[in-house]
Design an enzyme around this catalytic site. Structure first.
Site, PDB file in Angstrom:
ATOM      1  N   TYR A  70      37.463  47.899  33.005  1.00  0.00           N
ATOM      2  CA  TYR A  70      38.269  46.890  33.689  1.00  0.00           C
ATOM      3  C   TYR A  70      39.451  46.302  32.889  1.00  0.00           C
ATOM      4  CZ  TYR A  70      34.561  46.897  37.258  1.00  0.00           C
ATOM      5  OH  TYR A  70      33.673  47.253  38.231  1.00  0.00           O
ATOM      6  N   CYS A  75      48.524  45.358  35.956  1.00  0.00           N
ATOM      7  CA  CYS A  75      49.027  44.587  37.098  1.00  0.00           C
ATOM      8  C   CYS A  75      50.303  45.230  37.633  1.00  0.00           C
ATOM      9  CB  CYS A  75      49.364  43.160  36.663  1.00  0.00           C
ATOM     10  SG  CYS A  75      47.929  42.109  36.437  1.00  0.00           S
ATOM     11  N   GLU A  77      53.073  43.791  38.481  1.00  0.00           N
ATOM     12  CA  GLU A  77      54.289  43.213  37.891  1.00  0.00           C
ATOM     13  C   GLU A  77      54.590  43.857  36.537  1.00  0.00           C
ATOM     14  OE1 GLU A  77      51.614  41.663  39.020  1.00  0.00           O
ATOM     15  OE2 GLU A  77      52.101  39.777  40.023  1.00  0.00           O
TER      16      GLU A  77
HETATM   17  N1  THU Z   1      46.692  41.973  39.828  1.00  0.00           N
HETATM   18  C1  THU Z   1      48.012  42.283  39.807  1.00  0.00           C
HETATM   19  O1  THU Z   1      48.406  43.440  39.991  1.00  0.00           O
HETATM   20  N2  THU Z   1      48.888  41.278  39.551  1.00  0.00           N
HETATM   21  C2  THU Z   1      48.558  39.980  39.339  1.00  0.00           C
HETATM   22  O2  THU Z   1      49.410  39.175  39.020  1.00  0.00           O
HETATM   23  C3  THU Z   1      47.159  39.565  39.512  1.00  0.00           C
HETATM   24  C4  THU Z   1      46.153  40.652  39.601  1.00  0.00           C
HETATM   25  C5  THU Z   1      45.729  43.056  40.080  1.00  0.00           C
HETATM   26  C6  THU Z   1      44.887  43.418  38.892  1.00  0.00           C
HETATM   27  C7  THU Z   1      43.664  44.017  39.548  1.00  0.00           C
HETATM   28  O3  THU Z   1      43.923  45.397  39.782  1.00  0.00           O
HETATM   29  C8  THU Z   1      43.566  43.306  40.879  1.00  0.00           C
HETATM   30  O4  THU Z   1      44.819  42.678  41.101  1.00  0.00           O
HETATM   31  C9  THU Z   1      42.475  42.261  40.950  1.00  0.00           C
HETATM   32  O5  THU Z   1      42.582  41.362  39.896  1.00  0.00           O
END
Ligand code: THU
Length: 162
Positions: A70, A75, A77
């Site tokens: 994990y 993310c 962004e």
């Molecule tokens: N996630 C993002 O892509 N951007 C964020 O700013 C918050 C979380 C993703 C990471 C993970 O794959 C999923 O959302 C759940 O946390």
């Protein structure tokens, strides 16, 4: 000894729905929604897409990319900012539209970038001396727009602290 309170002001524009957005922002958000399908999120079932408009007119999208381990998850962004730096070095980001889709529930509120991604965005903003407008939307409901990353991370750490 006088104890002072200091206020850090942060402001956002709240739109009732995506339909109320300025035309250019709506187009960027629509693009982000259409790219959610490229999210690789088998573990969370939570798709995220971040679409940027660059100063040279290019539009790029990143999606979240998960991993069985994990902490390795990326993310949306961060994915797109890394791509911008590599594909268009020296080009500033003007706007980013972030949106989500969950396999568990309907997200009827805007979702904001996580803390790490706020810090990444801040670095980009400061590096290019160019405010980044951040448009945040759920699957439906209100859309939030921040005119600068500093509204997302008001009391920030930056290179000028080093
Ligand atoms: N996630 C993002 O892509 N951007 C964020 O700013 C918050 C979380 C993703 C990471 C993970 O794959 C999923 O959302 C759940 O946390």
């Amino acid at each position: 000894m006088a104890i002072k309170k200091r206020e850090v002001v942060s402001s956002f524009t709240v739109y009732d729905s995506a339909a109320e957005l300025a035309a250019g922002d709506a187009v960027l958000l629509q693009k982000s929604v259409s790219e959610l399908q490229h999210s690789y999120s088998p573990y969370s079932g939570f798709k995220v897409a971040a679409t940027v408009l660059l100063a040279n007119g290019e539009v790029l999208t990143g999606t979240n990319q998960e991993n069985a381990s994990y902490p390795v998850c990326m993310c949306a962004e961060g994915t797109v900012l890394g791509a911008v730096s590599s594909l268009y070095p020296g080009v500033a980001v003007l706007k980013m539209a972030v949106t989500v889709k969950s396999s568990q529930q309907s997200i009827a509120h805007p979702v904001a970038p996580c803390g790490l991604c706020r810090q990444r965005l801040l670095e980009y903003e400061n590096r290019f001396q160019q405010n980044i407008k951040v448009i945040m939307a759920g699957e439906s409901g209100e859309v939030l727009v921040a005119d600068t990353v500093k509204d997302l991370l008001p009391l920030y750490f930056s290179g000028s602290d080093l």
